[in-house]
Every structure is written in structure tokens, then in C-alpha cells.
Motif scaffolding. Structure first.
Motif, PDB file in Angstrom:
ATOM      1  N   VAL A 130       0.818  -1.176  -0.018  1.00 37.18           N
ATOM      2  CA  VAL A 130      -0.056  -0.044  -0.017  1.00 37.18           C
ATOM      3  C   VAL A 130       0.910   1.152  -0.087  1.00 37.18           C
ATOM      4  O   VAL A 130       1.941   1.299   0.485  1.00 37.18           O
TER       5      VAL A 130
ATOM      6  N   THR B 134      -8.971   5.764   4.528  1.00 36.22           N
ATOM      7  CA  THR B 134      -8.620   4.267   3.795  1.00 36.22           C
ATOM      8  C   THR B 134      -7.157   4.153   3.739  1.00 36.22           C
ATOM      9  O   THR B 134      -6.390   5.195   3.384  1.00 36.22           O
TER      10      THR B 134
ATOM     11  N   ASP C 146      -4.866   2.689   0.901  1.00 36.61           N
ATOM     12  CA  ASP C 146      -4.876   2.462  -0.459  1.00 36.61           C
ATOM     13  C   ASP C 146      -3.758   1.835  -0.908  1.00 36.61           C
ATOM     14  O   ASP C 146      -2.570   1.826  -1.013  1.00 36.61           O
TER      15      ASP C 146
ATOM     16  N   LYS D   6      -8.727  -0.856  -1.142  1.00 30.62           N
ATOM     17  CA  LYS D   6      -8.709   0.158  -0.094  1.00 30.62           C
ATOM     18  C   LYS D   6      -9.083  -0.770   0.967  1.00 30.62           C
ATOM     19  O   LYS D   6     -10.173  -1.394   0.993  1.00 30.62           O
TER      20      LYS D   6
END
Length: 158
Positions: free
Chosen positions: A109, A116, A118, A125
Motif C-alpha cells: 500500500v 482508507t 490504499d 482500499k
């Protein structure tokens, strides 16, 4: 002349047994990862969230400091690329830690925004509160890691 099939079959079976005994696995590429990869020395099951506790208030965390609590924004988080972790602070004083390895295909990520965590590879997410999938293609949550928050604000793995 004898049939070469029994020898070839024995060779394949022996090689497969050697891989199994060595603890290795063979997987096909392309689909969603079926079981999350654990980091060395970490449990493979989700752990409880870290909020300041008796052990963290006494500074009894066992790991090196990952990040200062002041570097983790409230309602957001910080991605620690080297450690392959993401630390979030959903509400003031409540910290959570998750693996930064996406459960879809293993990408890291890269940011935390708008509540969130991501993944840049395919758009997955995850919720900052519990690592749950907020948007696919991932279907499994991020694995949670147990952390401690020391009185000096250092956050470390428990």
C-alpha cells in the motif's frame, strides 16, 4: 527396455516431498493470494488493537520504535515501507497497525487518505479502523499487528 514413466513419477514425487519437508509451497501466479504471508516472527492471525495499556505505559514493548505517535495523523496513518507496515490513528490516541502488503496480489500500500489505506496496483482500499476491505478487488482484510505506545510517544511492535 523398461518404461521410463515409473522413474519419472518417483522423481517428481520425491521432489514434491522434499519441498514439503523443507516447508516450501508451490503456487500458481495470477490469482488472489490464498493465505497471507507472515512476516518473520509475527503471528499469522490478527492481533488486538494497540491502545495505551499497562505494558505500553511502562515502556515494555519488545520491538524497536517504528514511528512517533506525533507522526501519525488523527483520522489517517503512516506507511512504513521498510517495515512493510502501516500505522493508523482512527481517533485521537487510538493506534492500529497492519501489514502494508495488500491481500489481493501482494503489492505494498502507498498512502492513507480519506479513512482508507490504499493500494496503487489494482485500487484496493482498506479501513483504517480494522483493516477491513473498503473497496476491492481484495477480498480479505489486512493482517493486524500488535503494537505498544510508550509514554514518550514511540510506537513499536509488541
Amino acid at each position: 527396455m523398461s518404461d521410463p514413466t515409473p522413474t519419472a513419477r518417483r522423481t517428481v514425487l520425491a521432489a514434491g516431498a522434499a519441498v514439503a519437508l523443507a516447508g516450501g509451497t508451490l503456487t500458481a501466479c495470477g490469482g488472489e493470494e490464498k493465505s497471507p504471508k507472515s512476516e518473520p516472527g509475527s503471528p499469522s492471525t490478527p492481533q488486538a488493537a494497540a491502545t495505551p495499556s499497562a505494558s505500553s505505559e511502562t515502556g515494555a514493548g519488545t520491538g524497536k520504535a517504528l514511528v512517533k505517535s506525533s507522526a501519525v495523523p488523527v483520522g489517517g496513518g503512516t506507511v512504513l515501507k521498510e517495515e512493510k507496515l502501516v500505522v493508523t490513528q482512527p481517533t485521537a490516541g487510538s493506534f492500529r497497525c497492519f501489514t502494508a502488503v495488500c491481500t489481493h496480489q501482494g503489492c505494498l500500500v502507498n498512502k492513507v487518505e480519506a479513512g482508507t489505506i490504499d493500494c496503487p496496483c489494482h485500487g484496493s482500499k482498506f479501513q483504517i479502523t480494522d483493516g477491513a476491505v473498503a473497496h476491492g478487488p481484495a477480498t480479505r482484510p489486512l493482517a493486524e499487528k500488535q503494537i505498544t505506545v510508550a509514554p514518550d510517544g514511540n510506537i513499536s511492535l509488541a
